[in-house]
Each structure stands twice: as C-alpha cells, then as structure tokens.
Design an enzyme around this catalytic site. Sequence first.
Site, PDB file in Angstrom:
ATOM      1  N   LYS A  74       0.851  -1.199   0.000  1.00 28.89           N
ATOM      2  CA  LYS A  74       0.000   0.000   0.000  1.00 28.89           C
ATOM      3  C   LYS A  74       0.885   1.247   0.000  1.00 28.89           C
ATOM      4  O   LYS A  74       1.913   1.277   0.682  1.00 28.89           O
ATOM      5  CB  LYS A  74      -0.899  -0.026   1.230  1.00 28.89           C
ATOM      6  CG  LYS A  74      -1.930   1.094   1.290  1.00 28.89           C
ATOM      7  CD  LYS A  74      -2.798   0.938   2.530  1.00 28.89           C
ATOM      8  CE  LYS A  74      -3.897   1.982   2.604  1.00 28.89           C
ATOM      9  NZ  LYS A  74      -4.758   1.775   3.795  1.00 28.89           N
ATOM     10  N   SER A 149      -9.708   1.365   2.976  1.00 31.17           N
ATOM     11  CA  SER A 149      -8.939   2.223   2.092  1.00 31.17           C
ATOM     12  C   SER A 149      -7.878   1.477   1.297  1.00 31.17           C
ATOM     13  O   SER A 149      -7.345   2.010   0.328  1.00 31.17           O
ATOM     14  CB  SER A 149      -8.249   3.335   2.906  1.00 31.17           C
ATOM     15  OG  SER A 149      -7.339   2.762   3.832  1.00 31.17           O
ATOM     16  N   SER A 173      -9.703  -1.112   7.018  1.00 36.85           N
ATOM     17  CA  SER A 173      -9.171  -0.891   5.671  1.00 36.85           C
ATOM     18  C   SER A 173      -8.487  -2.076   5.015  1.00 36.85           C
ATOM     19  O   SER A 173      -8.193  -2.012   3.820  1.00 36.85           O
ATOM     20  CB  SER A 173      -8.200   0.280   5.674  1.00 36.85           C
ATOM     21  OG  SER A 173      -8.924   1.472   5.595  1.00 36.85           O
TER      22      SER A 173
HETATM   23  N1  GLN Z   1     -13.043   3.428   6.429  1.00 39.11           N
HETATM   24  C1  GLN Z   1     -12.338   3.838   7.611  1.00 39.11           C
HETATM   25  C2  GLN Z   1     -12.024   5.293   7.575  1.00 39.11           C
HETATM   26  O1  GLN Z   1     -12.350   5.914   6.607  1.00 39.11           O
HETATM   27  C3  GLN Z   1     -11.159   2.978   7.787  1.00 39.11           C
HETATM   28  C4  GLN Z   1      -9.904   3.527   7.250  1.00 39.11           C
HETATM   29  C5  GLN Z   1      -8.730   2.664   7.585  1.00 39.11           C
HETATM   30  O2  GLN Z   1      -8.860   1.600   8.184  1.00 39.11           O
HETATM   31  N2  GLN Z   1      -7.565   3.154   7.253  1.00 39.11           N
HETATM   32  O3  GLN Z   1     -11.487   5.853   8.497  1.00 39.11           O
END
Ligand code: GLN
Length: 479
Positions: A74, A149, A173
């Site tokens: 990532k 994400s 994410s």
């Molecule tokens: N969807 C969550 C957020 O927007 C999780 C993001 C993540 O785990 N980095 O914060």
Amino acid sequence: MKARRALDIGRAVANAETTASAVCEATLERLEHETGRFNHFITVAHERARARASAIDSAADRPRPLAGVPIAVKDNICTRGVRTTAASRVLSDHVPLYDATVIERLEAAGAVIVGKTNCDEFAMGSSSEHSAFAAVRNPWDLSRIAGGSSGGSAVAVATRQVPLALGSETGGSVRQPAALCGVVGFKPTYGRISRYGLIAFVSSMDQIGVFGANVRDVAACVGIIAGHDPRDATSALRPVDDYAAATGDDSRGLRIGVPRALLAEGLENGVRDAFDESLNVLRRDGAEIVDVALPHSRYATSTYAIVVMAEASSNLSRFDGVRYGTRATGAMNLEQMYSRTRALFGHEVKRRIMLGTYVLSAGYYDAYYLKAQKVRALIRQDFDRAFERVDVVATPTSPTTAFKLGERLENPVQMYLADAFTASANLAGIPAISVPCGFSSGLPVGLQLTGRAWEEATLFRAAAAYERLTPWTGQMPAA
Ligand code: GLN
C-alpha cells in the site's frame, strides 16, 4: 502465471526450480498490462523489483520462505527510493530515504516488492475513491468499488497478480476490501506489527495488515513481519507464535460467539444468508456457536469517527510544505505558503482535519472527544466479557457487498457505515481476520472473526479450518 500460493513460489525459487527473475518479469508484465483496468497501482517498482530478484537468484543460499515471492505494498508504507504518496497530492513526489520495518523483514525473507498500491488519501475512506490518482475498481464488477482504504492491495491479490499484499488498518481498511474483493484480509493486535515507516493517520489505532489468497500464506507472512521493533515504541515485546503451524488444526471445540443483536439491522439479505451458512459449516465441523452481547459496538462508527478525526487533524499538521512533500509555489508569505500547500489535500482529508480540530477545541473536547474515549473503553470491556466465554467472535465483515462507484461519495455518513462491523476491533486494539464466505448476487461476502488480544494463532486456526471446509477461497474473478 498460474495462480500459486506464496509459499509454493518461495519453495520453488529456493530450490532453484525457477528463478526469482522469471517470477518477477511475469508479474511486472501483468501489472503493466492490467493497471489501467483496475487503477490498483500508483507506482510499479520495476527497477527495485528486478534488482532484488536478481540478487536472490545470485545468492549462494536463497532466502526463505518467501524467495522471489512478489508482494504489493500500500502506498502509505515507506519504500526507500520508491515514491510513496499516500495517494495524496501533498506527497505526490515524496521519495522516502528509508524502508519501513515490514519491508526490511519481508525482503530478508526473500520477498520482491513489485509496486505501490492505490488507496484512499492518507487511508481515509471505505471505497478507495478518495485517491488523488484514480478510483480503484472491483475486479468482480468494474462499475463497483473495491472497498477501502487499501483497495489496490485487495485487487492485486484478488486478480492473483501477486499472492500477498500489505495494507494498513485503522477501522477496517484491510478486512473490508478483502471481503468485497473475495480474498483473505488480516489485522493484528495493536502493537504486534511494527509501523515504523507507516505514514501516520490515527496513532492509537493504525496497524499494518496483510492480504492473501489463502489463510496459510497470510499466517506465514504475519509470522515474518510480526514482533518487537526497537524503532517503534508502540511495538510489543510479546513472543510471536508459529502462525503458519496454527493453520493445521480443525475447529473442533472452538467456541464462536455471535452478537445477534448487533446484526439485527442494516445487513443486506445476501450477506446475512452467506454468514448464517458459514456458521452452519463451522457448527457441523465441531465448533460451538454461542450468543454474545456487544451492546456498545452499535456506537462503534460514531466513536470511531470522533477519535479518528481528532488524531488525524493532529497527525496531518506536519504536512505544511516545510518538511515533507509538496510545497505550493508563488506564495507571498509563510501563511500563504501553508494554506496553499494544505489546500492540496482532498475533500475527505479536509473534512476530517476540520472536524477533528473542532472536537478537540476547548469548548467541545469534553462533549465529543472525552465522551468518545469513554465509549471506546466500554466497547473494549464488552469484548473482554465476551472472550471469557468464547474464543472468537463472528460477524459479517461488511454489512453490504461492493456498492457502485460514486454511490456514497456525496454522503460521508453512509460511507462511514461500511465500517459498522470492523471499527470496534481497532477501537479495542484486538486482532481480526476476514475470509471469503460466499457470494450475494455474484459479489463476494466476507466472514469476520475477531479474537483476544495477542491470540492471532487462534484466529488463523479458525479461519483456516473454515477455509478447508468451503470452496470460497479459491474463487477468482472471471476477467
Ligand atoms: N473506512 C475507515 C475510515 O475511513 C477505515 C480507514 C482505515 O482503516 N484506514 O477511516
């Protein structure tokens, strides 16, 4: 290249049945060819990958157990000499001077980093649409989101371009895109895996996680990257179990808790059916299914949102055009330079910085931030109680399957609800895994298992036992 397990590739290269360079070239060619379809890579690391592969091939003793195994990372995890953007305009030309600890450990085990994957900007999102580059597409249906994400990493594994990929987890994410793309996704106990070199988002929750095409590969990879790192003060001194070995046991005698009340609302029918069927499978295998109560987890997304925005607003204050990344040009004074540089953040990032500054402000701190911290403690307490009676807690990973691109972009609250079942594990600091558990209208569904702190081995055991009983993990998108 045929879909192969990471550990099989590693063995073949270590035994000189094939070369790391051959595996690397085949992988780079596919990435090159398919990145335009899915938008899942921001940077393909040709040079670094080729250099690493040829070093493995010429080593007297090829490293194990990941010799020549191509891995995608990532783009919020730092890689020396390879641009690391966090999918942001603020870091679009940022080339780190060092590798994250996880990268060092993977390379020492023989892995070849082939590229940096697309994601939501600074890991803020549930759909991988909040990227400064392009929205990631789901390989099961190109008109849908890949989840977020860490969507790019999920797609790289779902298409079997790589057998393993790294993502990051703050509220789901890794698990949520894994579920939506039909692969395995894992998040460790807070402190289990070093995050030295992970670009900070929410320091009290951020963890590096792993995607794989099967549970055993993921367990082996976690075994390599887990463990204390003197460069990360939040990394724990706890000994690391043999996770790959844990995947050999069946689920007999496992006690699996199901928080029925939490699942009463907001769950898509097809997701509910696949989840119920997965419990039947585990029950038939000898697991005991028990009702548990997690009464405060219904506040998980609101609690999560407040903690996240507060910490994000603080962490992202470092991007001011002075020390890192992009500096806006043409400013007449310092103030203007700051504001023009920070204007480069995308909408979602700005929203969180502003709301975070608000919940931390003197007048609202008690009402929002402090309150959220109290609810966070209650969420954790519910899990502690549940784990007195059960070994793991099972829920669907995501309340829905992959939604359409654009569908929730105008509605941030809808977007945040995608984390309804995942965020509580991050708030509580405990490990969790998502494994494919079937399909709803042709789209993958994930089963989430959440475990006690430091008991990752139990999760791998349960997830692998389930995987052996079902055909879902082997499924790949047609295209
Ligand atoms: N969807 C969550 C957020 O927007 C999780 C993001 C993540 O785990 N980095 O914060």
